[in-house]
Structures are given as structure tokens and as C-alpha cells.
Write a protein that holds these residues in place. Sequence first.
Motif, PDB file in Angstrom:
ATOM      1  N   LYS A 127       0.857  -1.190   0.000  1.00  0.00           N
ATOM      2  CA  LYS A 127       0.000   0.000   0.000  1.00  0.00           C
ATOM      3  C   LYS A 127       0.889   1.234   0.000  1.00  0.00           C
ATOM      4  CE  LYS A 127      -3.771  -2.234   2.541  1.00  0.00           C
ATOM      5  NZ  LYS A 127      -4.565  -2.262   3.802  1.00  0.00           N
ATOM      6  N   GLN A 128       0.754   2.035  -1.051  1.00  0.00           N
ATOM      7  CA  GLN A 128       1.593   3.221  -1.167  1.00  0.00           C
ATOM      8  C   GLN A 128       1.192   4.249  -0.120  1.00  0.00           C
ATOM      9  OE1 GLN A 128       1.743   4.833  -5.090  1.00  0.00           O
ATOM     10  NE2 GLN A 128       3.044   6.547  -4.535  1.00  0.00           N
ATOM     11  N   GLU A 129       2.191   4.743   0.572  1.00  0.00           N
ATOM     12  CA  GLU A 129       1.920   5.747   1.603  1.00  0.00           C
ATOM     13  C   GLU A 129       1.711   7.106   0.943  1.00  0.00           C
ATOM     14  OE1 GLU A 129       4.061   7.585   5.621  1.00  0.00           O
ATOM     15  OE2 GLU A 129       4.916   5.852   4.578  1.00  0.00           O
ATOM     16  N   ASN A 130       0.630   7.760   1.312  1.00  0.00           N
ATOM     17  CA  ASN A 130       0.341   9.086   0.767  1.00  0.00           C
ATOM     18  C   ASN A 130       1.252  10.116   1.429  1.00  0.00           C
ATOM     19  OD1 ASN A 130      -1.741   8.213  -0.927  1.00  0.00           O
ATOM     20  ND2 ASN A 130      -3.210   8.231   0.754  1.00  0.00           N
ATOM     21  N   LEU A 131       2.096  10.745   0.632  1.00  0.00           N
ATOM     22  CA  LEU A 131       3.031  11.730   1.174  1.00  0.00           C
ATOM     23  C   LEU A 131       2.319  13.055   1.416  1.00  0.00           C
ATOM     24  CD1 LEU A 131       6.098  10.993  -1.148  1.00  0.00           C
ATOM     25  CD2 LEU A 131       5.676  10.141   1.161  1.00  0.00           C
ATOM     26  N   ARG A 132       2.739  13.723   2.453  1.00  0.00           N
ATOM     27  CA  ARG A 132       2.160  15.035   2.759  1.00  0.00           C
ATOM     28  C   ARG A 132       2.678  16.061   1.740  1.00  0.00           C
ATOM     29  NH1 ARG A 132       4.038  16.229   8.573  1.00  0.00           N
ATOM     30  NH2 ARG A 132       2.692  18.042   8.301  1.00  0.00           N
ATOM     31  N   SER A 133       1.868  17.067   1.485  1.00  0.00           N
ATOM     32  CA  SER A 133       2.271  18.104   0.532  1.00  0.00           C
ATOM     33  C   SER A 133       3.343  19.000   1.148  1.00  0.00           C
ATOM     34  CB  SER A 133       1.060  18.958   0.135  1.00  0.00           C
ATOM     35  OG  SER A 133       0.634  19.746   1.223  1.00  0.00           O
TER      36      SER A 133
END
Length: 680
Positions: free
Chosen positions: A650-656
Amino acid sequence: MNILQYESKIWATADLLRGSGIKESEWPSYMMPFFALTMIESRLVRMFDNLKAEIGEEAFLNINKADLYEMIKDKGQGYNIYIFEKNQTLTDICRNDKSFEIDFDAYLHGFDGETKDLLGVDATEGEKFLDIKGVISNLRAKKVLMGYTKLWSEVDLKPFNNSEITTLEEHIKRKWADISAETAGEQYTPDDVIALIAEIIASKIEESDKLLKIYDCTCGGGNLLFGVEDRINAKFKRLTQTFGQDWNDALYALAKIESRFRPDSKIEHGNTLVEDKFYNEEFDIVIANPPYGVSWKGYQKDIENDKTDRFKFLPSISDGQLLFMQHLISKLDSLGMGVVVHNGSTLFSGDAGSSESNIRKWMLDSDIVEAVIQLPTDEFFNTGIYTYLWVLNKNKKLQQKDKVMLIDASEKFKPLMKSKGSKRKEVDEISRLEIVKTLTQYQDTDYAKVFNKEFFYFNKQAIMLTNVDVYGKSFEEKLKEGKKSEKLIPTKLSNGERELNEFSITTFDADQFTSLTDAFEQDIKKFIASLDYKEQPLVISTDLAKYWFDSEKETLIKEVNGKQETLGNGRIVVKSVFKKASKTQPERIEINVELTPDYQKDYEIIPFHKDEIANKKGIVSFMTQYITKPFNYLENIVGVELNFNKVFYKQENLRSVVDILAEIDVIENELKALEARLIL
């Protein structure tokens, strides 16, 4: 009465060991034989009391000793002269400190031969099993033998049945596991994992008059084997029979002792991989938690010369897990199933063509793997790694044929309030039932996926690349048809630091070397081996031209009268050889130079298709898309691996960046405010 009240009492005996200067890691070796002794006595006494009740008090008083002995012998649970003929127990022996040692020795020697062997009453060299003789000797030297024995005599297990005593036994074994991975706990399987294995098995069996035969090839102290049997017996009325084998002396002895108090159980001692004590048996159920990463080098010849045909391939000598897997599969009957605990190496260790990959391919080709379940980390007492349950099944349902299910149960757990060694999690009952339901339904969920077995196969396609220069040319194009190289007749070789002008050397510097052979080995051979045509300014001169490699353009250069010609990507090969004297020539060192194309063997991992024609088309399509250099096909090997990370990644959603900078600004402002307050 709750039998677990004795858990703390039993572990209080360790206080005496601690006070005697005995290391904590050694406690289990002192406690195991006495715990076994207490179990044996309690069960023999209870058996004796039941026997009295069966034949009646009056009839019992009139029975002769020979008949009584035969009646007890028929029970198959052991014999002890003190218990059955003198009506005395360990408690009675501990009452008289003056005669204790004599009585205790007589009490131990009053057991039947098998019990004495298992306890190690007369242990010498070789198999000592529980080695109570050695333990007694050490306790006597510490002057605590009677005190230690008395503490154990106060553990009264007589009121409890076999199941209750087994429950206490499992708690004690679990604590052994907490103390040291080098003791009995080394093979201990947590109770929640045993429960999950039992639930999986129970989901696949039905009520029947047929005997259910259960086998564990690395049974240890029997906790997994007997734990699964007890849970099945609680759910079904089917008769069960257990079979186990283990190589560890003490663990085997514990399991053997336990087996004698079960209706139908056979436990054998020995190395399963070398000597299968149940070679003529097949089983309905196989279970095991074999050792991880343990070398089989010590009995390599026996494995290599095995005549049973159970080992299709031999895995790396540093890890025998897949040997046990193959053995267990060979023990399944035509409709059998099993659950085997392994670490992750069995899923993916070894490249295509390796024994490990070939074993996995053989298993999937045979369509015996129903599912693999990934358990949480921190689940076992002596390791925090991921572990996996391989669910084997020779009687797959139609919807499961030629398919394999992966279940990622790594998040299906409940944290323990208090860790037990490395164990910080348990697969609780709700999670166990959910996992079994998912396996039974055999459909995709958010944590489980069903695949055609070929999904786990892959092509490892070998190719021979022909390297080219910046112009897309290879030296191969300059060669005449049928030639593989161009030989040069050099007049000079230079690498910028040293020059060679002789290419058939017959003399040597006597101040440096003792012979021409010495000059070859100590100088010329090493110098030639150190030459690197790509990294050094290596120039080969002949009567007509100079040759070198241009590393920027990745091409061979030929220069004639100042005019340079690119020959394409290739290699300058310099070889030296020592020639002995012949009738026409003296001994000499010959140096040869040739130009060759630059070939490079490579491998490409390509998705597999079960249809042979489609598979070949897939390989060609892959090569067309990704390989730009000229190449020739070499061998293709089909490998198999089961990669949980690939399936459940599961790809971790990076913070902007904007959010991160805003947070930094807030922290900086807080730090400035704190700094201002400090200054004030």
C-alpha cells in the motif's frame, strides 16, 4: 479448584535455583525433569485410585501382586514400586530428611524401565533425555537437593484430569520459552497460533467413523500436536490418533511421557530427516513448526543418499525448512491436509532454478497449496519476525483447483497487556474465526486475494547481449564470418606505467627471480592480470597500427599513420602463458593479444503464462519493448516465489510540501516565543 494456581507455586521453585547461583537460562533444564516426575506420579496415583474403584475395595485387598502388576501394565502408563506396592509418594519420602537420599534414589529406581530412561535416572553417555541424574548431582553439590525436591512434592496434581494437567504443562513450557531460546521453549508454538491451526483443520473435517491420524514431524514437547488434538476432540466425536517425532532429548521425553496418558498416541525419538520412524504410515493431518534457518550440514550425506524419494530437491544447506516441508507432503494420504509454520524464507529464498524455487514450483505444480497466511510480527516468544502458515490440501474444492490464496493477517491481532518475551501480540478468537471464514469462502477481500497459481511463476530469461558503442556499432561487425576474434601480432604493449616489448620471453632478471617460472608467477602473470583496457591508457602496437579503447565513445580505435578508425564496441584481451621447453624451442613466456566483441550475459525477469505459445510471445514482446542492444536468447528458467509485499503493498500518501512548510512555521514561531520568555 483451578489448576493454574500451581503455576506460581511451580515457578517459586526457581527462587531456590536463583539462590544457589544457577543461571536463569539454565532453570528449565532443572525444572523439566521434576515437573515430569510430578506429572507422572500424579497420573499413576490417579490411575491406581481408579483401578481400585473399578475392582472394588475388598477385591483389591485380595488381589495378588503379579495380577496387580499385569493390570497396571495393561494400562500402558508406567509403574512404580513405591506408589503401587508401598503406597508411598514423593511427599512421603520428603518427610524423613535422614533417609531422604536413600529413599529418593530407590523411588526413582522403582519406576519401570521406559520411565527411568525418559527421566534419565541412569543416564550416562549418549541419550540422557531429561537427565534427572545430572540435575540431582548438581543439586546435591549445591546442598539443596532435598529442599528442591520437597517444593516439587507440594505440587499436588492428583485432583486434575489429563486435559487440565496439559493446560498447566503448556503454561510452564511457555515460560521456558520466555527464559531462553536454547531450552525447551525453542520449539514452542503460542497457544493462539495452535488455536488458529486447529480452527483451520476443523473447518475441513467432518464427523466420521474413520480414525483421524494427526502427525507432527518436529513435535518438540508435544504442545502443538496435543493442542490441536484436544481442540479437535472438543469439536468432534471422531476418534483421533497422534504421531510425533523429535530429535531433542528433553523435548522428546516430555512428549513421550504425555503420550502415555492419552488414549492413542505414538511418539518416537530421532531425526525425522534422516530416520523417519513412521516410514510406512500416511496421515490425514500433518502439522509442524520446524526450526527456522537451521543447517543440515551435519547429516548432509544421509540426506543426499536418502532412498525414500521424499526429497525432490535439496535446499540450501544453511536452512532445512523446505526439507521438512517435502517430508510432510510425502506423509499425507490421498485426501490429507496440513498446516505448517515457516518463516518468510520459504516464500522467496533462492533464484529461479534454485532448489528452493524448484520446491515451490513442484508444490504448486502438484496443486497442493491451498493458501499461505501471514501472521503478525511479535507473535512468537523468541522472535519478532513475520511467520507464515502454509495450508496444504490434497482434497481441494472445485473452486480452489489450481489456485492459491494469500491472506495478510498481519493486522489481525490483539495487543497483549504484558509482553511475554518477544511475544507482544496474539491472534484473538475474533480474528481467528474471521481468518478461517475468509479461507473457507475463498474470495477476495481487502486483506486476502485468490490467484491462479501461475501468478506466482516467472520467467528468468537468459540472454547474451552484444554491447555497442555510441554509434550503435559492435566489433562483431568487423569480423569475418565464422571468426570470433582478431588476433594481433604486437610489437609493444603500454599501459602508461610500463611497457612490454618482448612477447616471447626466454630470459629473466637473476637479481629478482630464481627462474623463468618464478618471473612468470611473480611478475608477468600478475601484471597481465592487472591490465584493464577500459580504465587504463592501454595501447597495443603492431608493425602496421596502434589499438586502444576509447572509453568515452565506448569503442575500439585503430590508428594507422595518424588516421583513426572506430571499430565498434569490443574488448582487448591480453593473455600470458608459460610454455615448457620442447625439442625445437626453449621454455618461454608467451603473451597473446586479441580483439573480441564485448558480450555480456544478462537475465530478464518476465511474467509467466501457462500457455507455452503465449509465454513465448510474452517474452518476445518484453524484449522488444525493453532491450535495445543486439542479443541472442539463451536458456529460460521458470521460477516461483510468493511475495506478500508485492501483492499487499500500500503506497503511503506523502504530505504536501505546503503542509510541511506550514507546520515548520508553526514550530519556529513556538520556539521564538519560548526563547523570548527565557530572555525575559
